[in-house]
Design a protein around this motif. Structure first.
Motif, PDB file in Angstrom:
ATOM      1  N   ASP A   1     -11.271   1.407  -4.046  1.00  0.00           N
ATOM      2  CA  ASP A   1      -9.847   1.164  -4.344  1.00  0.00           C
ATOM      3  C   ASP A   1      -9.607  -0.328  -4.632  1.00  0.00           C
ATOM      4  O   ASP A   1      -8.775  -0.962  -3.990  1.00  0.00           O
TER       5      ASP A   1
ATOM      6  N   TYR B   1       1.279  13.207  -1.216  1.00  0.00           N
ATOM      7  CA  TYR B   1       0.187  12.254  -0.998  1.00  0.00           C
ATOM      8  C   TYR B   1       0.667  10.818  -1.196  1.00  0.00           C
ATOM      9  O   TYR B   1       0.598  10.002  -0.283  1.00  0.00           O
ATOM     10  N   PHE B   2       1.168  10.506  -2.385  1.00  0.00           N
ATOM     11  CA  PHE B   2       1.598   9.132  -2.684  1.00  0.00           C
ATOM     12  C   PHE B   2       3.066   8.973  -2.296  1.00  0.00           C
ATOM     13  O   PHE B   2       3.911   9.753  -2.749  1.00  0.00           O
TER      14      PHE B   2
ATOM     15  N   PHE C   1     -13.747  11.724  -3.611  1.00  0.00           N
ATOM     16  CA  PHE C   1     -12.602  10.858  -3.914  1.00  0.00           C
ATOM     17  C   PHE C   1     -12.454  10.553  -5.408  1.00  0.00           C
ATOM     18  O   PHE C   1     -11.348  10.571  -5.936  1.00  0.00           O
TER      19      PHE C   1
ATOM     20  N   GLY D   1       0.852  -1.205   0.000  1.00  0.00           N
ATOM     21  CA  GLY D   1       0.000   0.000   0.000  1.00  0.00           C
ATOM     22  C   GLY D   1       0.882   1.248   0.000  1.00  0.00           C
ATOM     23  O   GLY D   1       1.992   1.233   0.558  1.00  0.00           O
TER      24      GLY D   1
ATOM     25  N   LYS E   1      -7.913  -2.240  -6.371  1.00  0.00           N
ATOM     26  CA  LYS E   1      -6.782  -2.627  -7.216  1.00  0.00           C
ATOM     27  C   LYS E   1      -6.362  -4.055  -6.891  1.00  0.00           C
ATOM     28  O   LYS E   1      -6.729  -4.603  -5.851  1.00  0.00           O
TER      29      LYS E   1
ATOM     30  N   ARG F   1      -8.336  -1.159 -14.734  1.00  0.00           N
ATOM     31  CA  ARG F   1      -7.097  -0.389 -14.847  1.00  0.00           C
ATOM     32  C   ARG F   1      -5.940  -1.158 -14.215  1.00  0.00           C
ATOM     33  O   ARG F   1      -4.847  -1.266 -14.774  1.00  0.00           O
TER      34      ARG F   1
ATOM     35  N   ASP G   1      -8.736  -3.543   2.428  1.00  0.00           N
ATOM     36  CA  ASP G   1      -8.532  -2.102   2.282  1.00  0.00           C
ATOM     37  C   ASP G   1      -9.882  -1.400   2.113  1.00  0.00           C
ATOM     38  O   ASP G   1     -10.203  -0.854   1.052  1.00  0.00           O
TER      39      ASP G   1
ATOM     40  N   ILE H   1      -0.403   4.276   0.993  1.00  0.00           N
ATOM     41  CA  ILE H   1      -1.061   5.283   1.829  1.00  0.00           C
ATOM     42  C   ILE H   1      -0.788   5.011   3.320  1.00  0.00           C
ATOM     43  O   ILE H   1      -0.135   5.803   3.991  1.00  0.00           O
TER      44      ILE H   1
HETATM   45  C1  GN1 Z   1      -3.716   4.289  -3.310  1.00  0.00           C
HETATM   46  O1  GN1 Z   1      -4.376   2.405  -0.545  1.00  0.00           O
HETATM   47  P1  GN1 Z   1      -3.468   2.127  -1.700  1.00  0.00           P
HETATM   48  O2  GN1 Z   1      -2.083   2.542  -1.459  1.00  0.00           O
HETATM   49  O3  GN1 Z   1      -3.628   0.738  -2.163  1.00  0.00           O
HETATM   50  C2  GN1 Z   1      -4.924   5.188  -3.577  1.00  0.00           C
HETATM   51  C3  GN1 Z   1      -5.737   4.665  -4.762  1.00  0.00           C
HETATM   52  C4  GN1 Z   1      -4.841   4.489  -5.979  1.00  0.00           C
HETATM   53  C5  GN1 Z   1      -3.660   3.603  -5.608  1.00  0.00           C
HETATM   54  C6  GN1 Z   1      -2.683   3.490  -6.748  1.00  0.00           C
HETATM   55  C7  GN1 Z   1      -6.911   6.336  -0.597  1.00  0.00           C
HETATM   56  O4  GN1 Z   1      -4.112   3.020  -2.907  1.00  0.00           O
HETATM   57  O5  GN1 Z   1      -6.762   5.574  -5.074  1.00  0.00           O
HETATM   58  O6  GN1 Z   1      -5.558   3.907  -7.049  1.00  0.00           O
HETATM   59  O7  GN1 Z   1      -2.948   4.151  -4.481  1.00  0.00           O
HETATM   60  N1  GN1 Z   1      -5.777   5.234  -2.389  1.00  0.00           N
HETATM   61  C8  GN1 Z   1      -6.120   6.417  -1.850  1.00  0.00           C
HETATM   62  O8  GN1 Z   1      -1.696   2.567  -6.426  1.00  0.00           O
HETATM   63  O9  GN1 Z   1      -5.820   7.494  -2.327  1.00  0.00           O
END
Ligand code: GN1
Ligand code: MG
Length: 373
Positions: A217, A326-327, A159, A27, A219, A255, A237, A29
């Motif tokens: 989310d 953020y990321f 979001f 993750g 993914k 995606r 998640d 985040i």
């Molecule tokens: C973030 O929670 P996490 O790290 O799996 C993000 C998603 C994006 C993703 C891309 C709350 O996900 O929207 O698609 O990264 N989550 C948030 O890897 O912003």
């Protein structure tokens, strides 16, 4: 790691001992750890919530309680149906009965049950995995399809609202001087699609698209598969579970699953949206979701497939411009690189529009013929 160990202490009962704490998952985040208790006889997941992103952690837990309770009920009623081997994650309270442990630095820590015998899908190796990813999302939506969206809070307001992301991008990009080639590409890419981008939000405003409860989310590495059979058994998640459009989830799942090079692809020219995987995800999804999907839900699916990588690329590029606030990144250009990967994926989707629409139509026909079965 010491802080994680200290936090973990709050989630064990008096007769349990912690025998290991290690970083877990990918993750970008929250900080996630696997905690082993009693020499590995029991495992739990520990997370330090990113409260910069989730400014209202209480809202996150409120939603989690609601959906866990509802899904448990649904699973009891449908114990032999589509979700027969489904595992729903559970929140674990602290020893004094709270949702969180708040440490001396003010950070929020929470614990969740470990999904037994399963691993995150991580990489899609072929149509079987892709079908399982789609099926997992379909099960999740179906289990929540009779819970009223108004009962949940918006844990991250706006979001998936791409208009909000564009507005923020405009503010940030205005301060940027002399962009290099990669940035010029990103900026032009965004301009060329700006007027189309609000397509799903317009549908929501015009009440053409139904608001339901979505994951937010989905993914690929949030989908848990049985480590022996490869069958999807859970989706994790759940912090972004909130009222929204299932099209966002379907687009996001596609995606993530159909880009065979992943989000961190080094070779941009190799980024491609795989049609076989797309068909597998969509038929897995519609097979499980057919009980609630309507004909109009399919109308916006191609736009969703195109939109979600556009939205994420826009978010990555904006975050690069803002200094990666953020990321999480390992190097300064990583969010610029990630943005380009998503935009290349959009290009691949656009080039294959006719084929993708044909897959959607095929799934629509099968799904509507089998509704309520
Ligand atoms: C973030 O929670 P996490 O790290 O799996 C993000 C998603 C994006 C993703 C891309 C709350 O996900 O929207 O698609 O990264 N989550 C948030 O890897 O912003
Ligand atoms: Mg997430």
């Amino acid at each position: 790691m010491n802080r994680a160990l200290q936090a973990a202490e709050n989630f064990r009962s008096r007769d349990e001992s912690i025998t290991g704490v290690e970083k877990y998952g990918h993750g970008i985040i929250h900080d996630t750890y696997l905690v082993r208790l009693n020499r590995g006889a029991k495992k739990i997941i520990l997370q330090r919530l990113n409260s910069e992103v989730f400014k209202d952690p209480e809202a996150v837990m409120y939603n989690l309680h609601h959906i866990c309770e509802h899904i448990q009920e649904q699973m009891k009623i449908n114990s032999t149906g589509v979700a027969a081997d489904w595992q729903m994650l559970q929140n674990i309270a602290t020893r004094d009965g709270r949702d969180f442990f708040i440490d001396a630095a003010g950070d929020f820590w929470r614990a969740l049950s470990f999904i037994r015998g399963a691993v995150p899908l991580e990489h899609i190796t072929g149509p079987d995995d892709a079908g399982e990813a789609g099926r997992a999302l379909g099960i999740f939506h179906w289990l929540l399809s009779d819970l009223s969206p108004e009962l949940l809070l918006e844990t991250l307001p706006g979001f998936h609202n791409v208009e909000g992301y564009l507005k923020h991008y405009d503010e940030v990009v205005a301060k940027r001087n002399g962009p290099g080639a990669a940035e010029k590409y990103c900026q032009q890419f965004i301009e060329d699609r700006r007027s189309w981008a609000p397509v799903l939000e317009n549908g929501r405003r015009e009440k053409i698209i139904t608001v339901r409860i979505i994951h937010g989310d989905p993914k690929v590495n949030n989908i848990m598969a049985d480590r022996v059979t490869g069958r999807a058994v859970s989706i994790i998640d759940l912090d972004t579970v909130m009222p929204g459009l299932v099209q966002y989830d379907i687009g996001d799942c596609l995606r993530s699953c159909c880009s065979t090079m992943g989000e961190e692809a080094a070779d941009l020219s190799a980024v491609r949206f795989d049609l076989d995987l797309c068909e597998a995800v969509l038929s897995g999804y519609t097979g499980a979701a057919r009980k609630f999907l309507s004909n109009t839900d399919f109308d916006f699916l191609f736009d969703a497939v195109r939109l979600l990588p556009f939205e994420l690329g826009l978010r990555f590029y904006t975050d690069f411009l803002e200094g990666n606030v953020y990321f999480r990144v390992n190097h300064l250009d990583q969010n610029l690189d990630r943005a380009q990967v998503q935009f290349k994926l959009v290009e691949s989707i656009e080039q294959q529009e006719d084929m993708i629409r044909a897959i959607i139509e095929k799934c629509r026909v099968v799904c509507l013929a089998n509704t309520h079965q």
